[in-house]
Design an enzyme around this catalytic site. Structure first.
Site, PDB file in Angstrom:
ATOM      1  N   TRP A 158     122.825  -1.554  29.507  1.00 11.41           N
ATOM      2  CA  TRP A 158     122.594  -0.609  28.411  1.00 11.41           C
ATOM      3  C   TRP A 158     121.423  -0.969  27.516  1.00 11.41           C
ATOM      4  CZ3 TRP A 158     123.115  -3.697  24.220  1.00 11.41           C
ATOM      5  CH2 TRP A 158     124.065  -4.727  24.251  1.00 11.41           C
ATOM      6  N   ASN A 159     120.857  -2.158  27.688  1.00 10.11           N
ATOM      7  CA  ASN A 159     119.940  -2.568  26.612  1.00 10.11           C
ATOM      8  C   ASN A 159     118.551  -1.951  26.676  1.00 10.11           C
ATOM      9  OD1 ASN A 159     119.858  -4.318  28.841  1.00 10.11           O
ATOM     10  ND2 ASN A 159     118.640  -5.759  27.681  1.00 10.11           N
ATOM     11  N   LYS A 182     123.358   3.893  38.890  1.00  8.97           N
ATOM     12  CA  LYS A 182     124.585   3.837  38.073  1.00  8.97           C
ATOM     13  C   LYS A 182     124.166   3.236  36.735  1.00  8.97           C
ATOM     14  CE  LYS A 182     127.976   1.984  36.564  1.00  8.97           C
ATOM     15  NZ  LYS A 182     128.150   1.969  35.075  1.00  8.97           N
ATOM     16  N   GLY A 235     122.350  -6.996  34.783  1.00  8.12           N
ATOM     17  CA  GLY A 235     123.514  -7.000  33.905  1.00  8.12           C
ATOM     18  C   GLY A 235     123.943  -8.421  33.619  1.00  8.12           C
ATOM     19  N   GLY A 236     125.163  -8.560  33.148  1.00  4.45           N
ATOM     20  CA  GLY A 236     125.679  -9.874  32.793  1.00  4.45           C
ATOM     21  C   GLY A 236     126.112 -10.656  34.028  1.00  4.45           C
ATOM     22  N   GLU A 257     119.366  -9.527  38.492  1.00  7.09           N
ATOM     23  CA  GLU A 257     118.674  -9.884  37.244  1.00  7.09           C
ATOM     24  C   GLU A 257     119.760 -10.073  36.205  1.00  7.09           C
ATOM     25  OE1 GLU A 257     115.578 -10.442  37.033  1.00  7.09           O
ATOM     26  OE2 GLU A 257     114.503  -9.167  38.434  1.00  7.09           O
ATOM     27  N   LEU A 258     120.013 -11.326  35.835  1.00  9.29           N
ATOM     28  CA  LEU A 258     121.173 -11.594  34.982  1.00  9.29           C
ATOM     29  C   LEU A 258     120.748 -12.071  33.596  1.00  9.29           C
ATOM     30  CD1 LEU A 258     123.329 -13.212  37.798  1.00  9.29           C
ATOM     31  CD2 LEU A 258     123.244 -10.825  37.129  1.00  9.29           C
ATOM     32  N   CYS A 291     117.750  -9.611  27.531  1.00  8.79           N
ATOM     33  CA  CYS A 291     118.057 -10.725  28.430  1.00  8.79           C
ATOM     34  C   CYS A 291     117.100 -11.881  28.189  1.00  8.79           C
ATOM     35  CB  CYS A 291     117.961 -10.247  29.871  1.00  8.79           C
ATOM     36  SG  CYS A 291     116.397  -9.457  30.236  1.00  8.79           S
ATOM     37  N   GLU A 392     125.305 -17.060  26.489  1.00 10.02           N
ATOM     38  CA  GLU A 392     124.500 -15.911  26.051  1.00 10.02           C
ATOM     39  C   GLU A 392     125.282 -15.097  25.019  1.00 10.02           C
ATOM     40  OE1 GLU A 392     123.862 -12.557  28.732  1.00 10.02           O
ATOM     41  OE2 GLU A 392     121.730 -12.664  28.258  1.00 10.02           O
TER      42      GLU A 392
END
Ligand code: NAD
Length: 499
Positions: A158-159, A182, A235-236, A257-258, A291, A392
């Site tokens: 969402w960021n 998605k 995402g996380g 990509e975390l 991130c 984080e």
């Protein structure tokens, strides 16, 4: 797509070139993080909808106009899409600000910049070349073809919804794949508005699809779908692990990509004003919800007192407010769970014995009814073993850690499970090079922070993920190589031996 006459705005998913409701007709609300208004209704898609979208994408990949397009025509479609993003940039920025709470000052630029991903990868579409191998066998032509993979599932957080979606779909489409996006359940609207532009650009139905809803209900079925060839996930790390497991169950490749816990390192030979701004940009821009947030600030002991004093004074002037206003510098936290998480971590920092030197509380902001603001917060006296230095937070909370020399700075900086980014503030060219070599992170910035481009590779070391987005080689993530052998001999030799 939205219906303008109803309130709240009602969106529909985009599947096979049509705007459609979720199969069960369910919807969920999306909240404006500043006003608290439930401003949109979004389809609550589930496994059946993921299946519909993947089937549409698979059909578009295996037949019809898309695979028949020349690479140049594909590239032109992407460039047309880039033009349409620019033409509709303000409307897209309005939606991002409303759904996400990010600053208009940032989004007006970011959405326009997102168009460059389509222009850049559109330009690369007809430069995807195989090679002719001077093969070590007589009477044999061997060449390679670089082919698309099939249906790509692009799962987005969402960021920075539109930008991070663009990082995935621009190279995936340029390579000739089809995609099912998605978006996050907190910020679905911009991907659905974007679908209108994809349609207008003239992409064949099914090439681009959007299913909205929750991770477990539609994200996981999408990741598990046997006709999805690859998953591109941002995402996380908890969801990243679930997506990776889903992919492993079907031996499917992934780009992950975390998160990060990036060190921003201030040496005593820095230009102090710049390094103060650099720390603020690293952690308070986008309310720390990035991130790449420079959430661990490592400060050399020789300047620690003076630097921290200047940092606290400068950060203390940050203006919280309505993200639509040009004067606002820090907007709300985007979601209620995230708001709680940030405050929980502030409590954890206090319990761990760190000293809160700025902020630390929820903030009241005039005109906001969401209750989603948090004061920019700084902890000093942080030890790198503390949870606020290792985990984080994804909010406006900075952990300041002192160090003595370069060797200790590198040791502390690298003592983390993550490796997404790092910053270094120094005027020594020797130190800039030595540090950028020694830091275990996918991106190192020297005397700057938060710089990204479609031209430069982006991705994580260690638990921050693997695979790279952006830059020429990002397109390789969405291609596979085929080796073609053509026998040119007049007769086929002995069939019982390897040729
Ligand atoms: P999240 O992991 O909760 O969700 C990301 C996306 O995954 C959402 O669309 C969500 O619905 C979906 N999802 C959740 N569970 C799933 C499952 N089991 N299967 C399939 N999909 C699933 O992350 P978030 O809270 O939206 O975003 C914040 C996180 O993203 C932070 O950790 C941040 O560091 C990370 N992030 C990383 C980068 C990067 O490029 N490295 C960029 C931005 C954000």
């Amino acid at each position: 797509m939205r219906e303008m006459n109803t309130s709240p705005v009602r969106y529909r998913a985009f599947i096979g070139g049509q705007f459609v409701d979720a199969e069960k007709g369910e919807v969920f609300e999306s909240e404006d993080p500043f006003s608290g208004e439930k401003w949109a209704l979004v389809p609550r898609c589930r496994a059946a909808d993921a299946d519909r979208a993947v089937e549409a994408a698979h059909k578009a990949f295996t037949g019809g106009p898309w695979p028949a397009l020349t690479a140049s025509a594909r590239g032109q479609l992407l460039c047309r899409l880039a033009d349409l993003i620019l033409e509709n940039a303000q409307a897209l920025a309005d939606i991002e600000v409303r759904d996400n709470g990010k600053l208009m000052a940032e989004m007006a630029v970011q959405v326009r910049y997102a168009s460059q991903w389509f222009r850049y990868f559109g330009g690369l579409a007809d430069k995807i070349e195989g090679s002719v191998i001077p093969i070590d066998k007589p009477d044999m032509l061997n060449f390679t073809r670089r082919e698309p993979l099939g249906v790509i599932a692009a799962i987005v957080p969402w960021n920075s919804p539109l930008l991070l979606m663009s990082w995935k779909i621009a190279p995936a489409l340029a390579a000739g794949n089809t995609v099912v996006v998605k978006p996050s359940e907190y910020t679905s609207a911009s991907a659905l508005e974007f679908a209108r532009l994809v349609e207008k650009a003239g992409f064949p139905p099914g090439v681009f699809n959007v299913v909205t809803g929750f991770g477990a209900e539609v994200g996981e079925p999408l990741a598990l779908h046997p006709k999805v060839a690859k998953i591109a996930f941002t995402g996380g790390d908890a969801s990243g692990r679930r997506v990776y497991r889903a992919a492993a169950s079907q031996l499917k490749p992934v780009v992950l990509e975390l998160g990060g816990k990036s060190p921003n390192i201030v040496f005593d030979d820095c230009v102090m004003d710049d390094a103060v701004k650099g720390a603020v940009s690293g952690i308070f821009a986008a309310s720390g919800q990035t991130c790449i947030a420079g959430s661990r600030l490592l400060v050399q002991d020789t300047i620690h007192t003076e630097y921290l004093d200047r940092l606290v004074r400068f950060a203390g002037t940050a203006k919280l407010g309505d993200p639509r206003l040009a004067t606002t510098q820090v907007g709300p936290i985007t979601t209620h769970p995230q708001h709680k998480k940030v405050l929980d971590y502030i409590a954890i920092g206090r319990e761990e014995g760190a000293e809160l030197v700025l902020g630390g509380k929820p903030a009241e902001v005039e005109g906001s009814k969401s209750g989603l603001f948090v004061q920019p917060s700084i902890f000093s006296g942080v030890n790198n073993a503390m949870r606020i230095a290792q985990e984080e937070i994804f909010g406006p909370v900075l952990s300041v850690i002192p160090f003595h020399d370069e060797e200790e700075a590198v040791a502390i900086a690298n003592d983390t499970l993550y490796g997404l980014a790092a910053g270094v503030w120094t005027t020594s060219i020797r130190r800039a090079i030595a540090m950028s070599n020694a830091l275990r992170a996918g991106t190192v910035w020297v005397n700057t922070y938060r710089a990204v481009s479609y031209m430069s590779p982006f991705g994580g070391f260690k638990m921050s993920g693997f695979g790279r987005e952006n830059g020429q080689h990002a397109i390789d993530e969405y291609l596979q190589t085929k080796s073609v052998w053509i026998n040119t001999a007049l007769e086929v030799p002995n069939p019982f031996t390897l040729r």
